[in-house]
Design a protein around this motif. Sequence first.
Motif, PDB file in Angstrom:
ATOM      1  N   VAL A   1       2.049  15.454  -6.740  1.00  0.00           N
ATOM      2  CA  VAL A   1       1.329  16.068  -5.616  1.00  0.00           C
ATOM      3  C   VAL A   1       1.663  17.547  -5.548  1.00  0.00           C
ATOM      4  CG1 VAL A   1       1.014  16.064  -3.106  1.00  0.00           C
ATOM      5  CG2 VAL A   1       1.274  13.895  -4.335  1.00  0.00           C
ATOM      6  N   ARG A   2       2.931  17.866  -5.648  1.00  0.00           N
ATOM      7  CA  ARG A   2       3.355  19.267  -5.571  1.00  0.00           C
ATOM      8  C   ARG A   2       2.808  20.085  -6.744  1.00  0.00           C
ATOM      9  NH1 ARG A   2       7.999  19.660  -2.118  1.00  0.00           N
ATOM     10  NH2 ARG A   2       8.798  21.429  -3.281  1.00  0.00           N
ATOM     11  N   ARG A   3       2.672  19.452  -7.890  1.00  0.00           N
ATOM     12  CA  ARG A   3       2.211  20.166  -9.082  1.00  0.00           C
ATOM     13  C   ARG A   3       0.690  20.337  -9.095  1.00  0.00           C
ATOM     14  NH1 ARG A   3       4.337  16.953 -12.533  1.00  0.00           N
ATOM     15  NH2 ARG A   3       6.285  18.114 -12.602  1.00  0.00           N
ATOM     16  N   HIS A   4      -0.044  19.281  -8.784  1.00  0.00           N
ATOM     17  CA  HIS A   4      -1.496  19.291  -8.963  1.00  0.00           C
ATOM     18  C   HIS A   4      -2.278  19.524  -7.664  1.00  0.00           C
ATOM     19  CE1 HIS A   4      -1.194  18.020 -13.141  1.00  0.00           C
ATOM     20  NE2 HIS A   4      -0.269  17.153 -12.761  1.00  0.00           N
ATOM     21  N   TYR A   5      -1.636  19.307  -6.515  1.00  0.00           N
ATOM     22  CA  TYR A   5      -2.311  19.478  -5.227  1.00  0.00           C
ATOM     23  C   TYR A   5      -1.345  20.156  -4.242  1.00  0.00           C
ATOM     24  CZ  TYR A   5      -5.203  15.848  -7.376  1.00  0.00           C
ATOM     25  OH  TYR A   5      -6.009  15.117  -8.238  1.00  0.00           O
ATOM     26  N   PRO A   6      -0.879  21.365  -4.551  1.00  0.00           N
ATOM     27  CA  PRO A   6       0.156  21.993  -3.713  1.00  0.00           C
ATOM     28  C   PRO A   6      -0.263  22.183  -2.258  1.00  0.00           C
ATOM     29  CG  PRO A   6      -0.760  23.556  -5.316  1.00  0.00           C
ATOM     30  CD  PRO A   6      -1.226  22.194  -5.713  1.00  0.00           C
ATOM     31  N   ALA A   7      -1.536  22.440  -1.989  1.00  0.00           N
ATOM     32  CA  ALA A   7      -1.964  22.614  -0.601  1.00  0.00           C
ATOM     33  C   ALA A   7      -1.713  21.356   0.213  1.00  0.00           C
ATOM     34  CB  ALA A   7      -3.445  22.986  -0.543  1.00  0.00           C
TER      35      ALA A   7
ATOM     36  N   THR B   1       4.597   7.234   3.358  1.00  0.00           N
ATOM     37  CA  THR B   1       4.986   8.104   4.467  1.00  0.00           C
ATOM     38  C   THR B   1       4.665   9.559   4.134  1.00  0.00           C
ATOM     39  OG1 THR B   1       7.241   8.536   3.704  1.00  0.00           O
ATOM     40  CG2 THR B   1       6.892   6.555   5.051  1.00  0.00           C
ATOM     41  N   ASN B   2       4.568  10.350   5.157  1.00  0.00           N
ATOM     42  CA  ASN B   2       4.287  11.767   4.953  1.00  0.00           C
ATOM     43  C   ASN B   2       5.387  12.440   4.133  1.00  0.00           C
ATOM     44  OD1 ASN B   2       2.103  11.230   6.548  1.00  0.00           O
ATOM     45  ND2 ASN B   2       2.544  12.776   8.089  1.00  0.00           N
ATOM     46  N   SER B   3       6.631  12.036   4.350  1.00  0.00           N
ATOM     47  CA  SER B   3       7.729  12.616   3.579  1.00  0.00           C
ATOM     48  C   SER B   3       7.613  12.272   2.102  1.00  0.00           C
ATOM     49  CB  SER B   3       9.074  12.118   4.122  1.00  0.00           C
ATOM     50  OG  SER B   3       9.322  12.641   5.412  1.00  0.00           O
ATOM     51  N   GLU B   4       7.280  11.021   1.803  1.00  0.00           N
ATOM     52  CA  GLU B   4       7.108  10.612   0.406  1.00  0.00           C
ATOM     53  C   GLU B   4       5.983  11.385  -0.260  1.00  0.00           C
ATOM     54  OE1 GLU B   4       8.513   5.934   0.898  1.00  0.00           O
ATOM     55  OE2 GLU B   4       6.427   6.519   1.222  1.00  0.00           O
ATOM     56  N   LEU B   5       4.896  11.585   0.466  1.00  0.00           N
ATOM     57  CA  LEU B   5       3.750  12.300  -0.090  1.00  0.00           C
ATOM     58  C   LEU B   5       4.107  13.745  -0.406  1.00  0.00           C
ATOM     59  CD1 LEU B   5       0.716  12.368  -0.775  1.00  0.00           C
ATOM     60  CD2 LEU B   5       0.286  12.932   1.632  1.00  0.00           C
ATOM     61  N   ALA B   6       4.753  14.419   0.535  1.00  0.00           N
ATOM     62  CA  ALA B   6       5.073  15.834   0.344  1.00  0.00           C
ATOM     63  C   ALA B   6       6.081  16.057  -0.773  1.00  0.00           C
ATOM     64  CB  ALA B   6       5.613  16.423   1.644  1.00  0.00           C
TER      65      ALA B   6
ATOM     66  N   LEU C   1       0.831  -1.205   0.000  1.00  0.00           N
ATOM     67  CA  LEU C   1       0.000   0.000   0.000  1.00  0.00           C
ATOM     68  C   LEU C   1       0.865   1.255   0.000  1.00  0.00           C
ATOM     69  CD1 LEU C   1      -2.574  -1.107   2.753  1.00  0.00           C
ATOM     70  CD2 LEU C   1      -2.843  -1.277   0.265  1.00  0.00           C
ATOM     71  N   GLY C   2       2.058   1.147  -0.588  1.00  0.00           N
ATOM     72  CA  GLY C   2       3.008   2.246  -0.503  1.00  0.00           C
ATOM     73  C   GLY C   2       3.206   3.023  -1.787  1.00  0.00           C
ATOM     74  N   ARG C   3       2.211   2.989  -2.681  1.00  0.00           N
ATOM     75  CA  ARG C   3       2.371   3.674  -3.964  1.00  0.00           C
ATOM     76  C   ARG C   3       1.539   4.951  -4.031  1.00  0.00           C
ATOM     77  NH1 ARG C   3       1.451  -0.152  -8.968  1.00  0.00           N
ATOM     78  NH2 ARG C   3       2.285   1.743  -9.973  1.00  0.00           N
ATOM     79  N   ILE C   4       2.037   5.908  -4.822  1.00  0.00           N
ATOM     80  CA  ILE C   4       1.294   7.120  -5.170  1.00  0.00           C
ATOM     81  C   ILE C   4       1.099   7.094  -6.680  1.00  0.00           C
ATOM     82  CG2 ILE C   4       1.292   9.638  -5.197  1.00  0.00           C
ATOM     83  CD1 ILE C   4       3.181   9.564  -2.795  1.00  0.00           C
ATOM     84  N   GLU C   5      -0.150   7.176  -7.113  1.00  0.00           N
ATOM     85  CA  GLU C   5      -0.459   7.107  -8.538  1.00  0.00           C
ATOM     86  C   GLU C   5      -1.284   8.324  -8.943  1.00  0.00           C
ATOM     87  OE1 GLU C   5      -1.257   2.546  -9.445  1.00  0.00           O
ATOM     88  OE2 GLU C   5      -2.186   3.174  -7.560  1.00  0.00           O
ATOM     89  N   PHE C   6      -0.946   8.908 -10.082  1.00  0.00           N
ATOM     90  CA  PHE C   6      -1.686  10.076 -10.574  1.00  0.00           C
ATOM     91  C   PHE C   6      -1.988   9.913 -12.054  1.00  0.00           C
ATOM     92  CE2 PHE C   6      -1.713  14.093 -12.885  1.00  0.00           C
ATOM     93  CZ  PHE C   6      -2.768  14.733 -12.256  1.00  0.00           C
ATOM     94  N   SER C   7      -3.194  10.323 -12.441  1.00  0.00           N
ATOM     95  CA  SER C   7      -3.524  10.455 -13.857  1.00  0.00           C
ATOM     96  C   SER C   7      -4.417  11.676 -14.019  1.00  0.00           C
ATOM     97  CB  SER C   7      -4.230   9.205 -14.390  1.00  0.00           C
ATOM     98  OG  SER C   7      -5.580   9.168 -13.976  1.00  0.00           O
ATOM     99  N   PRO C   8      -4.295  12.398 -15.151  1.00  0.00           N
ATOM    100  CA  PRO C   8      -5.129  13.590 -15.362  1.00  0.00           C
ATOM    101  C   PRO C   8      -6.619  13.280 -15.356  1.00  0.00           C
ATOM    102  CG  PRO C   8      -3.305  13.547 -16.914  1.00  0.00           C
ATOM    103  CD  PRO C   8      -3.320  12.206 -16.231  1.00  0.00           C
ATOM    104  N   GLU C   9      -7.001  12.059 -15.703  1.00  0.00           N
ATOM    105  CA  GLU C   9      -8.417  11.687 -15.760  1.00  0.00           C
ATOM    106  C   GLU C   9      -8.946  11.241 -14.400  1.00  0.00           C
ATOM    107  OE1 GLU C   9      -6.067  10.157 -17.711  1.00  0.00           O
ATOM    108  OE2 GLU C   9      -6.336  11.539 -19.413  1.00  0.00           O
ATOM    109  N   ASP C  10      -8.162  10.451 -13.675  1.00  0.00           N
ATOM    110  CA  ASP C  10      -8.647   9.836 -12.441  1.00  0.00           C
ATOM    111  C   ASP C  10      -8.215  10.551 -11.176  1.00  0.00           C
ATOM    112  OD1 ASP C  10      -9.832   7.821 -14.010  1.00  0.00           O
ATOM    113  OD2 ASP C  10      -7.975   6.653 -14.015  1.00  0.00           O
ATOM    114  N   GLY C  11      -7.225  11.406 -11.257  1.00  0.00           N
ATOM    115  CA  GLY C  11      -6.765  12.108 -10.077  1.00  0.00           C
ATOM    116  C   GLY C  11      -5.650  11.379  -9.362  1.00  0.00           C
ATOM    117  N   LEU C  12      -5.629  11.480  -8.048  1.00  0.00           N
ATOM    118  CA  LEU C  12      -4.522  10.998  -7.222  1.00  0.00           C
ATOM    119  C   LEU C  12      -4.992   9.862  -6.323  1.00  0.00           C
ATOM    120  CD1 LEU C  12      -1.519  11.778  -6.440  1.00  0.00           C
ATOM    121  CD2 LEU C  12      -2.544  13.061  -4.544  1.00  0.00           C
ATOM    122  N   ARG C  13      -4.190   8.821  -6.255  1.00  0.00           N
ATOM    123  CA  ARG C  13      -4.432   7.718  -5.318  1.00  0.00           C
ATOM    124  C   ARG C  13      -3.183   7.540  -4.459  1.00  0.00           C
ATOM    125  NH1 ARG C  13      -7.906   3.452  -4.523  1.00  0.00           N
ATOM    126  NH2 ARG C  13      -7.009   1.619  -3.482  1.00  0.00           N
ATOM    127  N   ILE C  14      -3.366   7.621  -3.139  1.00  0.00           N
ATOM    128  CA  ILE C  14      -2.258   7.562  -2.187  1.00  0.00           C
ATOM    129  C   ILE C  14      -2.439   6.323  -1.327  1.00  0.00           C
ATOM    130  CG2 ILE C  14      -1.003   8.803  -0.395  1.00  0.00           C
ATOM    131  CD1 ILE C  14      -2.776  11.289  -1.266  1.00  0.00           C
TER     132      ILE C  14
END
Length: 330
Positions: free
Chosen positions: A84-90, A74-79, A56-69
């Motif tokens: 994440v930084r490009r599409h969800y900076p907050a 870890t919090n460090s990996e996510l940040a 359960l340690g993957r981060i996946e993004f697609s322009p159609e489906d969004g982000l799956r974390i």
Amino acid sequence: MKEFGYDRAHDVQGAVALLGDDPEARFLGGGTNLVDLMKAGVERPTRLVDVRELPLGRIEFSPEDGLRIGATVTNSELAAHPEVRRHYPALAQAVLAGASGQLRNMATVGGNLLQRTRCGYFTDLTKPCNKRAPGSGCPAIEGEHHNHAVLGASEHCVATHPSDMAVALTALDAVVAYETADGPGELPLSDFYLPVGDTPHLETALPAGALITAVTLPATPVAATSRYRKVRERASYAFAIGSVAAALDVRGDVVRDVRLAFGAVASRPWRVTKAERLLTGSPVSAEAFAAAADAELAAARPLPHNRYKVTLMRNLVVAVLTELAEEATR
């Protein structure tokens, strides 16, 4: 410390089976909150099921489906993740605003959502606390409450939720995926945390024995223009006294879309729905931002020593939305 069993899970269904129907068993991720509570005697689990080796340690993004974390990211990996930084900076900003680098290296996304309040009465076993011992009372109401809730509290509890990450996720319409013995399920984060009411010890709507497996965010264009602002009593490694996650889409001088959530003012991340409704379609101005914040904060019921939070949150809304609006017109 109470003696407890320990198991390491290697697959999701196996983890759920190991926890079983024991209400005193707990899943263990990074342990940055749970282990502290065990040391204090607040949590006394009969068994820990270590989930750090689950897939359960993957981060996946697609322009159609969004982000799956994945829940064990870890919090460090996510940040640090570029999408994440490009599409969800907050979201990246909120994670970086929380804890220290060492803790972020250990803490997991699933565990972050389940962390418990830092109210001093909750962690002090010599004091009553309805969240820890239902029916014993809430001494914070008459005692130390300068950093306690001004929205959504009750006579039974005025504690606040400590997560920064959850505030950003709430503003960005996150959904929590989980697994139970009966199969998978999902909960919008807006429904994940329960209102305090007269049962503050019941904190989430997760089914008993459920394991968080992922958090998903929709592919929302407004999320790319977002910001997280945290106010705290010292410059680093401190919990918020107030925070705002905001996303803003401006066309011309009109707000086309806006997302807002407050942190450190309620027992859960507070979605600012009244202000969102007022601002959508309104002219862009500091006056409009302030009026929307006032409409939301009209429901605030501060205690004698946390009245400052109402003014603080109003000013935060105006400042963050003004900055986002100015960026949109550059």
